[in-house]
Design an enzyme around this catalytic site. Structure first.
Site, PDB file in Angstrom:
ATOM      1  N   GLU A  17       4.312   1.024   1.609  1.00  0.00           N
ATOM      2  CA  GLU A  17       5.568   0.604   2.232  1.00  0.00           C
ATOM      3  C   GLU A  17       6.733   0.734   1.252  1.00  0.00           C
ATOM      4  O   GLU A  17       6.710   0.116   0.191  1.00  0.00           O
ATOM      5  CB  GLU A  17       5.449  -0.848   2.719  1.00  0.00           C
ATOM      6  CG  GLU A  17       4.345  -1.074   3.736  1.00  0.00           C
ATOM      7  CD  GLU A  17       3.009  -1.480   3.117  1.00  0.00           C
ATOM      8  OE1 GLU A  17       2.187  -2.082   3.834  1.00  0.00           O
ATOM      9  OE2 GLU A  17       2.791  -1.187   1.929  1.00  0.00           O
ATOM     10  N   CYS A  69       0.841  -1.207   0.000  1.00  0.00           N
ATOM     11  CA  CYS A  69       0.000   0.000   0.000  1.00  0.00           C
ATOM     12  C   CYS A  69       0.870   1.249   0.000  1.00  0.00           C
ATOM     13  O   CYS A  69       0.793   2.089  -0.879  1.00  0.00           O
ATOM     14  CB  CYS A  69      -0.871   0.031   1.254  1.00  0.00           C
ATOM     15  SG  CYS A  69      -2.121  -1.223   1.351  1.00  0.00           S
TER      16      CYS A  69
END
Length: 800
Positions: free
Chosen positions: A436, A434
């Site tokens: 990271e 998402c």
């Protein structure tokens, strides 16, 4: 200039959007036979041969008009099943998949029977079974169905993922170079040495999977040749013949042009998904590693701009054709059929120069033209990012796509360097989930670690360490809300619970990694991540250059607002005693007096998200307890080769704030029991009263330099705002302001609550209404109503 979609693109897009997801048992049946056939092989060889068998025997097809080929399962948008991870939910939920309130899957009786036949073989042999067997009693009680501070069940049903392999190496050298390298290294081993013997099995497994993917591509070459012979349309016949030629070449050999590079990339992306069921198998810096092919093809007139555009659209459609089956409990955490295949554009080159190019803008055009939920689309931003680039990004936001999300190089790069990443590599980061960050082709750690419910730790602190919902006490407290004599005593009690449950989180995740290392080798991924080939080690054995383990949390606003309310109203202004407040919390603010107290907590105490230093400083300190504590621990790769080997955290809470709230009682911020928590590091609904500038000022005070696992800040605007064209410029200034203040990430929905309510009532009219959920976008009508309501209730901001 806005390009029009070709007829074929519109047809293919419509197929993806309109096709109802199904469940495909094909992979499950084949992998079961592979485990039965190769059970006596070393696990790395077994997994390699299992992938070889799947890719050799699974159904393949070419959709009408498509130019990129390769399918995930026997039908479009049919989810393959991965029984090696978990079969219990298959048994329990088989008859419910098509009755879900969100993320529904069709399955007929024949396919139910096929899955039912293989379930007995896997009982007691799954990844989930092995993990559960290794947990201590307190480790079990810390998690789901018990105290519920931590949850890694979602990853026990799935593979790791959260990876972006070395696609530049793949498209420039081909899998044949990896096979050659593995054979050469095999020839130099002295297998009388135990470590060299282990390397032998690793290199052999690499050769098996590389050849398997090449054979998979060749199957499509043969299919395209066959279809060309039977094709009456001369232009389509030529396309099929070219597909056959390309699939006969890549990914075996280096790509010679943009078309071949895309097809090579897609075959390996697809094979990784078929192999491991991982979350967030990400593309990386698409506009960087494909730019040389784009530039060369345009210059040589091998392809026109329109042809590049259409091929790139094809790739977006292919990414959107994949889907994933999860249990219902895990679906609630990841609502909307997300795959999290992140594609990153913009940012800096490794030398620090701006990286934007023509392909960057083409990717934005493609995303706008298709309005698909995949890929998850990320825009890196730094101080020298061109205004033109930011303007184009915000034009997409204005249309309500929820994409791209914006990431701040000026914070993420130092945060990675702070963890030991070399400067040039840090500048070359991309998103591998998402939100990271990781270094493409060098990152072996995982971000799919425990979900950590921070507000639950505060709730435990208020009740002497005892969970009021279950009565379980694992970590004795320092008293309860009725006995604390100072705010510091309260904070110390909260800190004690956080530290205890961080330890449980680390234990669970290290158990998970030990299980994965033993039972789930990934030779296809490992051979495309440095320095696995040099070391002769799998990623989970410490083969990667960098390795960190990252968990997710959220509800920071609930913790900050609750602590601020107690500090101000109990200890400073003495409007209510701790004992009285505890009683109202236990009764969920019932009755007239309870509601009066709840309104006092809501309206008379400061709230995070309003540029109030009082509460923002509490948010910073409370969140930093987790960030600092988790970084003290090591993962299972520590000391085995990689740089890092530690834990870190993100606020990528996906859609988990809603189910998290279902296990968290009433909180001192005025939130009623078992209602949703605040998502990510965003404010609590209805409490951010001073506009978007105040929100970003509050969020900027968190210690993002410690948040190397990634961050999310959600904002929502009414479409009315952008009827005035000047407000796009104000939005750019808002993003710049946040990033100048060391904010890490921001993502924006432009949608009205009224439109979302209409979509709830008339889903058939809004089948392709995209909405930003958390670190990903999804079609609103696919979401469970509880998630829909949570999104509707997000504050609609104005720009003034």
């Amino acid at each position: 200039m806005k390009r029009k979609n070709s007829k074929r693109i519109n047809n293919l897009r419509e197929m993806v959007v309109s096709t109802r997801p199904e469940i495909c048992p094909e992979r499950a049946v084949i992998v079961t036979k592979a485990y039965q056939e190769f059970y006596n092989q070393p696990m790395g060889i077994l997994r390699a041969k299992a992938l070889e068998k799947i890719l050799s025997e699974m159904s393949i097809y070419i959709l009408p008009g498509e130019l990129l080929v390769g399918n995930h399962s026997s039908k479009l948008r049919a989810a393959p099943v991965f029984p090696e991870f978990d079969v219990n939910f298959l048994e329990k939920e088989m008859s419910e998949f098509n009755k879900r309130s969100g993320d529904m899957f069709e399955i007929d009786d024949e396919n139910k029977s096929k899955l039912a036949e293989i379930v007995p073989f896997w009982k007691g042999r799954t990844i989930k079974d092995y993990n559960h067997a290794m947990w201590t009693e307190e480790n079990k009680l810390s998690g789901q169905n018990y105290v519920n501070v931590i949850d890694n069940e979602w990853n026990l049903e799935n593979s790791d993922g959260h990876i972006s392999v070395d696609y530049p190496k793949l498209i420039n050298f081909g899998l044949s170079s990896i096979i050659f390298d593995a054979k050469k290294k095999l020839s130099l081993l002295d297998i009388a040495e135990p470590e060299e013997l282990k390397k032998k099995y690793f290199y052999e497994s690499v050769i098996i999977v590389a050849k398997a993917v090449i054979k998979f591509a060749h199957r499509f070459a043969e299919l395209a040749k066959l279809e060309a012979l039977n094709e009456n349309d001369p232009s389509r016949r030529l396309e099929l013949e070219r597909i056959a030629e390309i699939c006969g070449r890549v990914p075996e050999f280096p790509a010679r042009n943009y078309y071949e590079a895309l097809q090579s990339l897609w075959f390996v992306q697809l094979a990784i998904q078929i192999d491991g069921n991982g979350h967030s198998v990400s593309i990386g810096r698409f506009d960087q590693f494909l730019y040389p092919f784009y530039k060369s093809d345009i210059a040589s007139k091998t392809l026109t701009e329109d042809e590049v555009f259409e091929l790139t659209q094809m790739f977006w459609i292919k990414l959107s054709s994949l889907t994933k089956l999860r249990s219902w409990s895990q679906t609630r955490l990841n609502a909307g059929y997300p795959m999290f295949q992140n594609l990153t554009i913009g940012g800096q080159k490794p030398n620090g120069e701006d990286a934007c190019n023509e392909l960057t803008f083409l990717c934005l055009d493609v995303t706008e033209s298709l309005k698909l939920f995949q890929p998850t689309f990320t825009a890196r931003v730094h101080k020298q990012s061109p205004r033109k680039y930011l303007k184009r990004c915000t034009e997409l936001i204005k249309q309500g796509l929820g994409m791209p999300s914006f990431f701040n190089d000026e914070v993420i790069i130092p945060a990675l360097i702070n963890r030991g990443v070399e400067v040039e590599d840090a500048r070359n980061y991309s998103m591998v989930g998402c939100v990271e960050p990781g270094v493409q082709g060098k990152w072996g750690g995982r971000y799919g670690a425990c979900l950590f419910i921070l507000p639950k730790c505060l709730e435990l602190a208020l009740y002497d360490g005892k969970d009021p919902r279950t009565g379980i006490q694992l970590c004795s407290g320092n008293g309860d809300l009725s006995t604390f004599t100072s705010y510091q005593e309260l904070f110390d009690a909260y800190e004690k619970q956080v530290k205890y449950y961080v330890r449980q989180h680390v234990i669970r995740d290290n158990i998970q990694d030990l299980v994965w290392e033993k039972y789930l080798p990934t030779p296809l991924i490992s051979c495309l991540v440095s320095d696995c080939m040099e070391r002769g080690k799998e990623i989970k054995e410490g083969g990667a250059v960098y390795d960190y383990t990252g968990g997710q949390t959220g509800g920071i606003a609930n913790v900050a607002n609750s602590l601020a309310a107690i500090k101000k109203l109990v200890f400073e202004e003495k409007k209510i005693t701790g004992a009285e407040l505890k009683k109202y919390l236990e009764n969920n603010f019932e009755g007239i007096e309870g509601e009066k107290v709840r309104q006092m907590l809501i309206n008379k105490a400061p709230k995070y998200g309003n540029d109030d230093e009082y509460v923002d400083s509490i948010a910073r300190e409370a969140f930093s307890v987790l960030l600092k504590e988790v970084s003290k621990y090591h993962n299972t790769r520590y000391g085995r080769g990689p740089i890092g080997g530690s834990f870190h955290h993100s606020t990528a809470s996906v859609a988990a704030n809603v189910p998290w709230g279902m296990v968290t009682g009433a909180t001192p911020d005025g939130r009623k029991a078992y209602t949703p928590l605040a998502d990510t590091e965003s404010p609590t609904h209805f409490t951010d009263l001073n506009g978007p500038t105040a929100i970003v000022l509050s969020a900027s005070r968190l210690e993002h330099i410690l948040e190397s696992g990634g961050a999310i800040l959600n904002l929502k605007f009414s479409p009315i705002v952008f009827e005035n064209g000047e407000n796009l410029e104000k939005l750019i200034d808002l993003i710049r302001t946040y990033f100048d203040l060391d904010g890490m990430e921001i993502q924006i929905n432009v949608i009205s609550a009224d439109k979302l309510r209409n979509a709830q009532k008339n889903p058939e009219k809004y089948k392709d209404l995209l909405i930003r959920v958390a670190g990903y976008s999804a079609y609103f009508v696919d979401l469970d109503p509880l998630i829909q309501n949570d999104i509707i209730e997000r504050t609609e901001n104005m720009l003034v």
